[in-house]
Design a protein around this motif. Structure first.
Motif, short mmCIF file in Angstrom:
data_model
loop_
_atom_site.label_atom_id
_atom_site.label_comp_id
_atom_site.label_asym_id
_atom_site.label_seq_id
_atom_site.Cartn_x
_atom_site.Cartn_y
_atom_site.Cartn_z
N VAL A 15 6.90 -3.01 9.30
CA VAL A 15 7.37 -3.71 8.11
C VAL A 15 8.49 -4.63 8.55
O VAL A 15 9.46 -4.16 9.17
N LEU A 20 7.57 1.37 11.99
CA LEU A 20 7.93 2.56 11.20
C LEU A 20 7.22 3.80 11.68
O LEU A 20 7.75 4.90 11.59
N SER A 77 -0.07 4.00 2.71
CA SER A 77 -0.46 3.78 1.32
C SER A 77 -1.25 2.47 1.23
O SER A 77 -0.90 1.47 1.85
N GLN A 103 3.21 6.55 -5.99
CA GLN A 103 4.27 6.86 -5.02
C GLN A 103 4.54 8.36 -4.95
O GLN A 103 4.66 8.94 -3.87
N HIS A 107 3.81 10.52 -1.59
CA HIS A 107 4.89 11.26 -0.92
C HIS A 107 4.61 12.76 -0.91
O HIS A 107 4.97 13.44 0.06
N THR A 122 4.05 7.53 9.21
CA THR A 122 3.77 6.84 7.95
C THR A 122 4.33 5.43 7.96
O THR A 122 5.15 5.07 8.81
N GLY A 123 3.86 4.68 6.98
CA GLY A 123 4.41 3.36 6.72
C GLY A 123 5.44 3.48 5.61
O GLY A 123 6.13 4.49 5.49
N GLU A 124 5.52 2.45 4.75
CA GLU A 124 6.47 2.44 3.64
C GLU A 124 5.71 2.12 2.36
O GLU A 124 5.07 1.06 2.27
N ALA A 127 5.22 -1.49 0.53
CA ALA A 127 5.69 -2.59 1.38
C ALA A 127 4.51 -3.42 1.89
O ALA A 127 3.37 -2.97 1.91
N MET A 129 2.82 -4.31 4.84
CA MET A 129 2.78 -3.69 6.17
C MET A 129 1.78 -4.40 7.07
O MET A 129 0.78 -4.93 6.61
#
Length: 145
Positions: A15, A20, A77, A103, A107, A122-124, A127, A129
């Motif tokens: 990101v 990440l 995600s 979300q 999570h 994981t990513g964010e 975001a 990505m």
């Protein structure tokens, strides 16, 4: 809940130029959350992610799961997986979970994965990505719960 999984020799997520998460051999799982999803569906999906036999044994047959090969799991995600693409030329996101629900369940899935397996990245959530991967095979499956 949906997961588009790819058997990879390696994968990473960035990101804004920051890495990440990264794994070596394992599964890249793009996760889509739909309106009807809940923790029970997330638990079922996690069970599949950890036990789905997509890795080759000594004879080259897909008989081994992620844990047996001691592989990594990269969870990312992917809101667009919840799209309905059956009609027209533009995706409809009416079946996607609301952002706060997506979300929360993403999570939850991530937390449960980290409790059950040590090699989780994981990513964010939400975001923009950039995903890098070396698809092994290629081997790609759509898992749904």
């Amino acid at each position: 809940m949906k997961a588009l999984i790819q058997r990879v020799k390696g994968a990473s997520v960035e990101v804004e130029g920051r890495r990440l998460g990264a794994i070596d051999q394992g599964i890249l799982a793009l996760i889509g959350v739909e309106k009807h999803d809940d923790e029970a569906r997330a638990d079922k999906l996690l069970h599949k992610l950890l036990h789905y036999r997509i890795f080759g044994d000594d004879a080259g047959k897909m008989n081994l799961d992620l844990q047996q090969i001691e592989g990594g799991l990269l969870l990312v995600s992917q809101f667009t997986l919840a799209a309905d693409t059956r009609k027209g030329l533009r995706p409809s996101f009416s079946s996607a979970a609301a952002p706060e629900d997506g979300q929360r369940l993403y999570h939850y899935l991530l937390e449960q994965a980290q409790k059950r397996w040590s090699k989780v990245a994981t990513g964010e959530f939400g975001a923009n990505m950039q995903i890098g991967l070396i698809n092994d095979g290629p081997v790609t499956f759509l898992l749904e719960t």
